[in-house]
Every structure is written in structure tokens, then in C-alpha cells.
Write a protein that holds these residues in place. Structure first.
Motif, mmCIF file in Angstrom:
data_model
loop_
_atom_site.group_PDB
_atom_site.id
_atom_site.type_symbol
_atom_site.label_atom_id
_atom_site.label_comp_id
_atom_site.label_asym_id
_atom_site.label_seq_id
_atom_site.Cartn_x
_atom_site.Cartn_y
_atom_site.Cartn_z
ATOM 1 N N ALA A 1 -2.660 4.127 -9.723
ATOM 2 C CA ALA A 1 -3.833 4.471 -8.568
ATOM 3 C C ALA A 1 -4.771 2.635 -7.660
ATOM 4 C CB ALA A 1 -4.595 5.399 -9.021
ATOM 5 N N ILE B 1 0.940 -1.003 -0.076
ATOM 6 C CA ILE B 1 0.495 0.100 -0.373
ATOM 7 C C ILE B 1 1.007 1.702 -0.307
ATOM 8 C CG2 ILE B 1 -1.888 1.325 1.577
ATOM 9 C CD1 ILE B 1 -2.891 -1.217 2.528
ATOM 10 N N TYR B 2 1.871 1.315 1.072
ATOM 11 C CA TYR B 2 2.891 2.467 1.024
ATOM 12 C C TYR B 2 3.256 2.084 0.105
ATOM 13 C CZ TYR B 2 6.967 4.326 2.033
ATOM 14 O OH TYR B 2 7.913 6.014 2.692
ATOM 15 N N PRO C 1 -2.302 0.340 -4.434
ATOM 16 C CA PRO C 1 -2.825 0.979 -3.642
ATOM 17 C C PRO C 1 -4.580 0.863 -3.090
ATOM 18 C CG PRO C 1 -2.652 2.955 -4.179
ATOM 19 C CD PRO C 1 -1.824 2.361 -5.189
ATOM 20 N N LEU D 1 0.618 8.690 -6.778
ATOM 21 C CA LEU D 1 0.666 9.966 -6.391
ATOM 22 C C LEU D 1 1.713 10.651 -7.782
ATOM 23 C CD1 LEU D 1 -1.071 11.068 -4.848
ATOM 24 C CD2 LEU D 1 1.783 11.386 -3.575
ATOM 25 N N TYR E 1 1.107 3.562 -3.152
ATOM 26 C CA TYR E 1 0.185 5.147 -2.887
ATOM 27 C C TYR E 1 1.488 5.746 -3.471
ATOM 28 C CZ TYR E 1 -0.864 9.149 -0.318
ATOM 29 O OH TYR E 1 -1.457 10.665 -0.411
ATOM 30 N N ASP E 2 2.645 5.719 -3.526
ATOM 31 C CA ASP E 2 3.593 7.021 -3.807
ATOM 32 C C ASP E 2 4.199 6.689 -5.046
ATOM 33 O OD1 ASP E 2 4.732 8.157 -1.353
ATOM 34 O OD2 ASP E 2 6.980 7.683 -1.807
#
Lengths: 624, 222
Positions: free
Chosen positions: B140, B109-110, B143, B117, B113-114
Motif C-alpha cells: 500500500a 498511483i493507478y 500508491p 488492493l 492502487y490496483d
């Protein structure tokens, strides 16, 4: 702790945790994450900048963009839809009638249905349970030996994971970085060869000891209207139907199911009777097209749908046996296609067929060799003679049998052969033919009126679950093997194996034996995704073709899934069999088949041409 | 009972998300077939189709991860596991969820997400073809799917705790199973006698269960 030692710890842990029964995909991810974090640890950076995070997201995105894996949901969907759309019991019934003259006909029919079913799906449990209900009890009632009957069902049931289009092969292709198409081509002959060996074993045993498979007197039921139709027109059904098409007045007096026979019914029956002729014509035309027209063709070539259809009709079998020859002879000619197919598959997938086709067209001006035409016409003549003989002998029984076969076996058979042929001849990519196959399966099911909304929904949800299972496992293992390699575990294993100074043959035997043992407690998904990648880099040292090795693994897993006392299929069969059949009898029935599989592997090793001839012929030696 | 309701609620969210994206497989089939027709017969290939297919397939399997987990569909080496008692199973699962599942999925997830983003910030487009379609929304998915799986994983942890208390696994939602095909095939069969048909249909789920345990299950009847 040094890095390679960490790698080994990782490998040990994964084996332990898999044995403990935790979902493997998440075990791989978790282990990869933790060990990767340690491996990439750099005190000068914040922990949140650890490069393991880049690795995991890259590997995940890689799996999401993997061009081999994309055909998995499509093939899986095709399998599930076919499974729900095909009429297995009718298939078994008609094939059994078609082979009623052969010794141990029920066992032979079981094996053939299993092979067909294997093409459609890769589920062991459902096949064994279904065949247990449909075929096991009839065989026992007919007085067949319990071992023979149970062996053929369990062995036939596991064929599904081997015979293309199988998901296992796609996953191996993705893991090994090989082309799916080439692997399909290489698994083609061993798969059918194995089921042929089973067949030889059954018939041979029944010939030596006829007691184990008593002949059962089965008559083909002839419907009433066919009898009266014969009286009205002719003993020979084809002649009769042709006459009826010209002079339908007498036919109107005959009743089918309480209603008078319409002209449409006459035509429909005539079409059914002409089906073998049609099938042979299409097959021969397909060969002609592939050898003579296709190399010259530009993109506007006729639709490729007609190529395949070989070996489906029972009457066309003899002809089909010889149909292989012209292709073989066309070898020199078809080099143009091989060159065309040598172009990386990605190009085709990226929507650029012109490039590939042009390569073929420019080289093809030489045309096929003169022998091709001679042999082609000989084959056409032989086919015509066989068909003529068949139609002269076509009485009521043959006609009824033909109608049974055309409604039960043909749709499935033709669809799978179309799908396989379209991939194998390099006409479309694996993904495209999988989609055509899935669409075809839907059409087939709707045409047979066996699919309803509920079943369509079920197939789609099951496809989603299976795809997610396989692909998440792939994500996990991609991370795991990445970290394993970075830690140097891979290198350590390689050095360790190389230190034994094995000969290629020894390595082959050792690696296959390890896979065989792993096949007892584990499913094929885990073996292919986790353990096969450890062996793959070693193949280069021993100069072993990864395609040959992979095909041997596929066959090997057949043996592993047939080995008592861990074989799941035995337990499935036990569940539906009558109480007097013991588990030990089923195991005893499976053993010989396991030996047949091992024999098959030995033959494959001694004579690698069987595996490698087709991929090399179709796609050339280079590339890969 | 409340806990069971809560579990079912989470299961339902995962199942809903999974089933909704499962329909992408149908779209994928149709799109590829249309593309085959366009390319091979009309000679008019579509340039962005390669990306679109990948997006459909990628979204499909990522979003179905939680659904599959909710149905206990992820492959597990159940050779030993299935012969253990529920309490032992729950203990093992609980420990392993905490040890492996949570760190692995949190990392996903972490990192996802980055990654998404960054892609979102530059409105990234695919570079497979010159004028590729946007891929930031596709990235996207990582995540989002990770979060769904994490939520389902927490529900599974809760299941373990409940099983430790009661000694029985809490129920799962009913869903299509592979072995159902036996019933569908036999229900309409005309060549198999009534009795064996009914017997097989009635016992097929038990048979499936027993075969998975290979006769070693706690209450094996074979």
C-alpha cells in the motif's frame, strides 16, 4: 513507426531531456510510461488494462525489495555520521606530523586524509572545500607549488566515490546483477593502487624538483607534563609509564592541565603507549583466526570483530606489509572458505548461516598448509622486532604523536577496516556490515563527543534524501530499461555495435571513452543507472568480465570528474582559495592526475589480476 | 503571498512525511545489528527479519520521494540548466512536469492502487519464508508515496508558474544540506586560523552554488 525505432527515439529523448535539467528519475518514469503504453497497446483490451501498469508496479516493488540496494541507506548513514563525527583538522595535523620526514609531507598528508575520508563518504564537494581550508592555505604558506597543492586536493577529493564502501559500487551491483561483495573486493586494490600512484607521483615530483615543496620545519609540540614526567622516571616513555604504574608516587607530583596526575591518568597513558602492540597482536590473531580457526569453526566461532585492523598504525606499517603474505599462502587452505562463500549470498541474508558454515567445516579438515605456520611465525618475529625497535626509541615526541594519532585517525581507520574486512572475508553480508558500520560510526562520534542531537538528526535526514534520490532513480530506470528492451531498442543497439566487428580491446576502449565523455556533464548516478545497462549485455559478446569492466568504469569516472573545464572540484577549491590562485592553475594542477588515472586504467586492463585476484581468491571463480 | 503560504504548506506535509519515515533508518540499523548479534553470537536467527528489513528500507525511500522533491534533491543534469535564467528554467520545468512527471506518477498511483488492493483483498503474506509476515500494508506504500509525490509535483508546477510571473524562484523550506558539514567541522577546529575559518563558513553555500554551475551561472563571480 516500428518498435525499435521507437526505442531509439526513447533513447534520444532521454539524453535531450536529461540535458535540459529535469529531475532524471521522473523523466525516466514518464518516458517509460508513455512508450510502454504504446509498446503494450492492444486494441482488444481497455486502455486501463494496459500491461505497462503491471510493469511499473513490478519494477517499483522490485526496487523496494532489492537486496543490494538495502545497504545503501546504511552505508550512506555511516558516511554522514563519520563525516560529522571525525575530526578532520586534527587528523590532517597528526598525519602531517607523522610524515614530516617525507618529501612534500603536507601534500602526502592531504592525500592520506582524502583517502581516509573517501572511505567514509562519497561527497566530493564537502571534502574539497574542507581540505581547501585545512590544507591548501598551509601548503601555499609553506611555499608549495600551486599546481601541486591544488592537484592533490582535487584528485584526492574525488577518490571518495571509488574507494569502498562506496554507494556507486552498490548501485552498479544492483544494475549489473553482480554481488556487491565481489565488486567491493575488486575495487579494493585499484582504489588503493590509484591513491598509491598519486603518492608516487607527488613524492617523485618533489624528489626531482625539491623547489616545489620546500621542507617546512615542524616540531611536535611536547606538553609540559611529559617533559617533567621524563625527568621523574625515564627518557623512554614506555619504561617511564611502566615504572609509574608500579610506583605512582612521583607521578602524583606532576600536574596535567593544572591538576595532579592521578593513577588513572598514568594507566590511560600507558594504554595509549601500548596501542601499537595491541593493534599488531589483534591483527596477527585475526589472521590466525581466519586461516586456522575460522574454517573449522562452527557457528559459535568467536566474534568476528577482530579480523581486520590491518595497516592502520603508522608503526605497524612494516609489519602490515608482510601480513599479506600469510593470507596469500593460505590460499590453498582457504578454499574451504571460498566454497563456503560461493553459496549464494541470499542464503546468508535469509538467515541461514548454518548451511554455509557446514559447507566450510566439512571441507576444512585438511587444515592450513605447513608453510603457513613457518611464514606466520616469521611475520610474528619481524613484527615483534619492529615493535621492540619502536618502543626502545619512544621518546616524548613519538609518544605525543602516538597520542594524537590514536585519538584522531585510529577510530575512523579501525572502524572502516573492520567494516570492510567483515564484508570481504565473507563473515557477514554487505547489509549487516553496513549496519555495524553505521552503529560503530555513532559510537565513535559519541566517544569523541563530536556528535550532538542536531547532527544526528541532520545525518538521518540527509541519508533519507540521498537514499530517496538514488532509489527513485533506480525505479525510474528499471521501468525505462524494461520498456527499452521490450521495444527492441536494446537489440538494435547490440546489432549496431556488433556490426562494427570490434575486437574486445576496441570495444573496451570505445565504451570507456563514451562513459568518460558522459562523465563531464552528468553525475555518476545517471551514468551508472541509465547508460551502463546499455553496455552490459554487450559484454558477453566480447567476453569481458562485467566485474572488470565495472571497476574500470569506476576508475574512469575519476578521470572524467578531473577533466577540465567541467570538473566541479576545481570550482569548489577555487571558492576557498586565496584570490591569487586562478582557475587555470587549478586545472593545470589536475591534468597530471587525470593522466595518472588513465595510466591506472591501462595497468588494470593489461594486468586484470590486480582487479580480479581478490574477488577470485575470496569467493572463487564460480557464481556471481 | 498566499500562494507562497500554500506552497509552504504542501512542502511541510511532504517534509513531515519524509522526516517521519527517515527515522526508519535508525530502526533499520538497530534491527540489523541486533540480528547480527542474535545470528552470529547466539546462533538464533530470526526468520522474518529479511522481510522486515526490506519493508523498512522500501518504506523509507518511497516515502522520502516527495520530501526529496520538496528540497530539490532529485538528481538532475544541471550542467546547462543551472546556467539558464530562472524564467527559462521555469518554462522548461513546467513543460517537462506536464509532459513526463504527471503521466509517469499518475501511472504509478493507478497501478500501485490496483496492486495494493489485490494484495489487501487476499491479505497477502510474504513467501520468502514459510510463515512470512503480511506484505499488503507494504504494498500500500506504493500508491501512498505516489500520491505524496504527485501532490509535491503539483506544488512544483505552481512554483514554475510563480517564477514565470515574478522572474524569481519561490523559497523552499530550510533543511539540512550536505555542505553544512564544512561549517560543523570548521566551527570547532583548533588547527585552522580564525580568519580563514570564518571566511569559509560564511561563503560555503555560495561556493556550493557556484561550483554546481561550474562558473557558468548567471551571476558567476569566479
Amino acid at each position: 513507426m516500428s518498435d525499435p525505432a521507437l526505442g531509439l527515439l526513447m533513447l534520444t529523448l532521454i539524453i535531450v531531456v536529461i540535458m535540459l535539467g529535469f529531475p532524471t528519475a521522473f523523466t525516466l518514469m514518464g518516458l517509460g510510461m508513455m512508450f510502454g503504453f504504446v509498446a503494450f497497446y492492444d486494441p482488444t483490451h481497455a486502455w486501463s488494462q494496459n500491461r505497462v501498469f503491471d510493469l511499473i508496479v513490478e519494477r517499483t516493488y522490485g526496487a523496494m525489495n532489492n537486496e543490494s540496494l538495502i545497504s545503501i541507506p546504511l552505508f550512506v548513514l555511516m558516511g554522514y555520521v563519520m563525516e560529522r563525527g571525525a575530526l578532520v583538522d586534527k587528523m590532517f595535523y597528526s598525519i602531517q606530523l607523522a610524515f614530516r620526514g617525507v618529501p612534500a609531507s603536507l601534500a602526502v598528508a592531504t592525500l592520506i586524509v582524502c583517502t581516509f575520508w573517501g572511505i567514509a563518504s562519497g561527497l566530493v564537494g564537502a571534502v574539497v572545500v574542507l581540505m581547501g581550508v585545512i590544507a591548501f592555505n598551509p601548503m601555499l604558506k609553506a611555499g608549495y607549488d600551486v599546481k601541486l597543492a591544488s592537484g592533490v586536493i582535487t584528485a584526492g577529493g574525488t577518490l571518495g566515490i571509488l574507494i569502498p564502501p562506496s554507494v556507486m559500487i552498490i548501485v552498479y551491483a544492483a544494475v549489473a546483477g553482480q554481488s556487491v561483495v565481489k565488486l567491493y573486493a575488486s575495487a579494493m586494490f585499484p582504489g588503493f593502487f590509484l591513491s598509491f600512484l598519486y603518492l608516487v607521483y607527488i613524492i617523485g615530483w618533489a624528489l626531482i624538483d625539491p623547489k616545489i615543496a620546500p621542507k617546512s620545519e615542524t616540531k611536535i609540540p611536547v606538553s609540559d607534563w611529559v617533559r617533567r614526567f621524563q625527568d621523574a622516571y625515564s627518557r623512554n616513555m614506555l619504561v617511564g609509564l611502566l615504572r609509574a604504574a608500579v610506583a605512582p608516587r612521583k607521578a602524583a607530583g606532576i600536574e596535567i592541565g593544572g591538576r595532579p596526575m592521578t593513577y588513572r591518568a598514568v594507566l590511560a597513558n600507558l594504554l595509549a603507549a601500548l596501542f601499537p602492540l595491541f593493534l599488531c597482536a589483534v591483527t596477527l590473531w585475526g589472521i590466525w583466526w581466519y586461516v586456522v580457526i575460522h574454517p573449522l569453526a562452527d557457528v559459535q566461532a568467536p566474534a568476528p570483530m577482530a579480523v581486520p585492523a590491518q595497516k592502520s598504525a603508522a608503526p605497524a606499517e612494516k609489519a602490515a606489509a608482510q601480513e599479506d603474505k600469510p593470507q596469500e599462502l593460505g590460499a590453498t587452505t582457504s578454499e574451504s572458505e571460498s566454497t563456503a562463500a560461493k553459496e549464494p549470498e541470499t542464503l546468508q541474508e535469509m538467515g541461514d548461516p548454518t548451511l554455509v558454515r557446514e559447507g566450510g567445516a566439512s571441507l576444512a579438515s585438511a587444515g592450513p598448509p605447513p608453510e603457513f605456520f613457518m611464514y606466520f611465525w616469521i611475520v610474528v618475529a619481524v613484527t615483534a622486532l619492529v615493535l621492540l625497535w619502536y618502543y626502545i626509541k619512544m621518546q616524548a615526541e613519538q609518544f605525543e604523536l602516538l597520542k594524537l594519532l590514536t585519538t584522531s585517525v585510529m577510530p575512523l581507520g579501525i572502524l572502516t577496516l573492520v567494516v570492510l574486512a567483515v564484508i570481504l572475508f565473507g563473515i557477514t553480508t554487505a547489509t549487516e556490515s553496513a549496519a555495524i558500520g553505521a552503529a560503530g560510526a555513532f559510537l565513535m562520534g559519541f566517544q569523541a563527543k563530536t556528535l550532538d542531537w542536531e547532527r544526528v538528526k541532520q545525518s538521518i535526514f540527509l541519508t533519507a534524501k540521498t537514499t530517496a534520490m538514488v532509489c527513485w532513480l533506480f525505479v525510474g530506470s528499471a521501468l525505462f530499461s524494461g520498456v527499452f528492451a521490450i521495444l527492441g531498442g536494446q537489440q538494435l543497439v547490440e546489432q549496431w555495435v556488433l556490426s562494427f566487428n570490434l575486437t574486445p580491446l576496441q570495444f573496451m576502449i570505445v565504451s570507456q571513452a563514451i562513459i568518460f565523455v558522459l562523465g563531464w556533464p552528468l553525475e555518476w548516478t545517471e551514468i551508472i543507472v541509465i547508460f551502463v545497462p546499455i553496455f552490459l549485455p554487450l559484454l558477453k559478446h566480447f567476453n569481458i568480465d562485467p566485474i572488470l569492466w565495472g571497476t574500470l568504469v569506476f576508475v574512469n569516472l575519476q578521470a572524467a570528474f578531473l577533466s577540465p573545464p567541467v570538473a566541479m572540484s576545481a570550482f569548489y577549491l577555487k571558492g576557498v582559495s586565496p584570490p591569487h590562485v586562478t582557475l587555470n592553475q587549478i586545472f593545470a594542477g589536475m591534468m597530471p592526475y587525470m593522466l595518472v588515472v588513465i595510466l591506472c586504467m591501462v595497468i588494470m586492463y593489461v594486468w586484470p589480476g590486480m582487479t580480479l585476484w581478490l574477488p577470485n581468491y575470496l569467493y572463487g571463480n564460480a557464481g556471481g | 503571498m498566499n500562494a507562497q503560504k500554500f506552497l509552504n504548506g504542501i512542502d511541510r506535509i511532504s517534509t513531515w512525511a519524509g522526516k517521519a519515515s527517515a527515522w526508519l533508518i535508525l530502526t533499520l540499523t538497530i534491527v540489523v545489528c541486533v540480528e547480527v548479534f542474535k545470528r552470529y553470537i547466539l546462533n538464533a536467527p530470526t526468520s522474518f527479519i529479511f522481510d522486515v528489513n526490506n519493508m523498512m528500507y522500501g518504506t523509507l525511500f518511497m516515502m522520502c520521494g516527495a520530501y526529496t522533491l520538496a528540497q530539490n534533491g532529485h538528481v538532475r543534469g544541471d550542467f546547462l540548466y543551472s546556467s539558464m535564467r530562472p524564467r527559462t528554467q521555469a518554462w522548461l520545468d513546467l513543460v517537462l512536469y506536464l509532459a513526463f512527471f504527471i503521466p509517469g506518477i499518475l501511472g504509478l498511483i493507478y497501478a500501485g492502487y490496483d496492486y495494493a488492493l489485490d494484495s489487501w483483498r487476499i491479505r497477502e503474506h510474504s513467501n520468502v519464508t514459510a510463515d512470512g509476515p503480511p506484505v499488503y500494508q507494504f504494498k500500500a506504500i506504493i500508491p501512498i508515496a505516489g500520491a505524496l509525490v504527485m501532490m509535491q509535483g503539483l506544488a512544483e508546477i505552481m512554483r514554475c508558474v510563480m517564477c514565470l510571473k515574478t522572474g524569481q524562484w519561490p523559497d523552499r523550506l530550510k533543511d539540512a544540506e550536505e555542505i553544512d558539514v564544512v561549517e560543523q567541522q570548521l566551527a570547532t577546529s583548533v588547527y585552522v586560523d580564525q580568519e580563514s575559518r570564518e571566511r569559509a563558513i560564511a561563503s560555503v553555500h555560495e561556493i556550493d552554488e557556484a561550483a554546481r554551475q561550474r562558473g557558468m551561472g548567471a551571476d558567476a563571480k569566479l
